[in-house]
Design a protein around this motif. Structure first.
Motif, short mmCIF file in Angstrom:
data_model
loop_
_atom_site.label_atom_id
_atom_site.label_comp_id
_atom_site.label_asym_id
_atom_site.label_seq_id
_atom_site.Cartn_x
_atom_site.Cartn_y
_atom_site.Cartn_z
N LEU A 61 -34.16 -18.93 4.98
CA LEU A 61 -34.10 -18.61 3.56
C LEU A 61 -34.11 -19.96 2.85
O LEU A 61 -33.23 -20.79 3.12
N CYS A 62 -35.07 -20.18 1.99
CA CYS A 62 -35.28 -21.53 1.46
C CYS A 62 -35.53 -21.54 -0.04
O CYS A 62 -36.17 -20.63 -0.58
N ASP A 63 -35.04 -22.58 -0.70
CA ASP A 63 -35.62 -23.02 -1.96
C ASP A 63 -36.90 -23.78 -1.60
O ASP A 63 -37.04 -24.27 -0.47
N TRP A 64 -37.82 -23.89 -2.57
CA TRP A 64 -39.06 -24.63 -2.33
C TRP A 64 -39.23 -25.67 -3.43
O TRP A 64 -39.08 -25.36 -4.61
N GLU A 106 -38.46 -23.97 -6.89
CA GLU A 106 -38.46 -22.51 -6.80
C GLU A 106 -37.14 -22.12 -6.15
O GLU A 106 -36.91 -22.32 -4.97
N LYS A 107 -36.23 -21.57 -6.95
CA LYS A 107 -34.86 -21.33 -6.51
C LYS A 107 -34.71 -19.92 -5.92
O LYS A 107 -34.88 -18.93 -6.63
N ASN A 108 -34.42 -19.86 -4.64
CA ASN A 108 -34.20 -18.59 -3.96
C ASN A 108 -32.78 -18.43 -3.42
O ASN A 108 -32.31 -17.31 -3.24
N LEU A 109 -32.13 -19.57 -3.14
CA LEU A 109 -30.77 -19.52 -2.61
C LEU A 109 -29.79 -19.23 -3.75
O LEU A 109 -29.88 -19.87 -4.81
N GLN A 133 -26.38 -7.42 -3.12
CA GLN A 133 -27.43 -8.43 -3.01
C GLN A 133 -27.38 -8.92 -1.57
O GLN A 133 -26.41 -9.55 -1.17
N TYR A 177 -29.49 -10.27 2.19
CA TYR A 177 -30.62 -11.00 2.78
C TYR A 177 -30.69 -10.69 4.27
O TYR A 177 -29.67 -10.64 4.97
#
Length: 292
Positions: free
Chosen positions: A47-50, A99-102, A270, A272
């Motif tokens: 699970l990553c920010d990019w 790109e914020k996913n965490l 929420q 994952y």
């Protein structure tokens, strides 16, 4: 392909800043300066920010889109880039797109991982040639979790989290719940109820199943949503806390079992569904040959 061509293509890439889980966390003492002495195990998850780095001509460091409510100068990404410039005298600039996913405040290390990816990738893009050890040293000044993301492998960690030893862990499936709260890490470590005298263990003890988190009791009692998440997740597998939370996780022996739990829990939480990996996705990408 020349080094210059490699770096030119790398500027257009999206670089991962992966999350981590603390699979165990013991507090074995406290230093005179107040910092707690820890034993912990870090494993990365997919699970990553990019992050994309755009070259600029004016020498400035900026975010393409600052996080609302966070002054740009305080953002760990900006601090990491400026730290590299100050350390090396580099005059190059960069505009950084994230790109914020965490989830923020979840104990997955998002801010620290973003900072580490910034240190590692800009070190290469700017041709600074700092060693990994030097980047880890710089990272520690930004936060205790930054060095492990620079190091890039699942690790047994001691001290305040900066003494790292590579460890290979089964790469299993996890379900991670992010409760709707933000745990105050400082408050947890200041709590009079926190265990601060756990006996030190060895890696073999962890492998044999000793994976307590000494912060769990304090966090569970102070944050009802964390307590509720632990209860719901424990219906499927042993529910554990990562770091000081707020995220809780459970490990599964098969993807099928993890998917089943994920589908049930996503109706309420929420959540994952992620795979654990021993090599950071950042370093897997670095090895692909786009950058050096």
């Amino acid at each position: 392909m020349t080094q210059n061509q490699i770096n030119q293509s790398a500027w257009a890439e999206k670089w991962p800043a992966p999350a981590k889980l603390n699979l165990m966390l013991r507090i074995t003492g406290q230093r005179s300066d107040g910092y707690h002495l820890l034993q912990t195990v870090f494993q990365f998850i997919e699970l990553c920010d990019w992050i994309t780095f755009h070259p600029v001509d004016d020498g400035r460091v900026s975010l393409q889109k600052p996080i609302p409510g966070v002054p740009e100068a305080d953002d760990l990404i900006i601090r990491a880039a400026k730290l590299l410039k100050a350390e090396t005298g580099c005059e190059q600039g960069v505009r950084i797109e994230v790109e914020k996913n965490l989830p923020m405040g979840g104990g997955l290390g998002g801010g620290s991982s973003d900072a580490a990816t910034t240190l590692v990738v800009l070190n290469a893009l700017w041709g600074l040639q700092l060693s990994m050890e030097k980047l880890m040293e710089l990272g520690l000044t930004l936060g205790a979790d930054v060095p492990v993301f620079v190091y890039g492998y699942s690790s047994w960690a001691e001290g305040v989290g900066e003494k790292l030893e590579r460890i290979d862990i089964p790469e299993q499936w996890f379900v991670v719940i992010k409760p709707n709260c933000h745990v105050d890490t400082k408050e947890v470590f200041l709590s009079k109820d926190l265990t601060r005298n756990s006996k030190s263990i060895r890696i073999a003890d962890f492998i044999a199943g000793q994976h307590q988190n000494d912060c769990l009791g304090v966090v569970r009692e102070r944050y009802q949503s964390v307590k509720d998440a632990l209860v719901d997740l424990s219906e499927f597998s042993e529910a554990r806390l990562t770091g000081t939370g707020a995220c809780v996780f459970a490990q599964f022996d098969s993807e099928e079992a993890a998917v089943s739990a994920y589908r049930s829990l996503q109706k309420k939480w929420q959540v994952y569904l992620v795979k654990g990996v021993n090599e950071s996705p950042l370093f897997s990408k670095l090895k692909s040959g786009n950058i050096s």
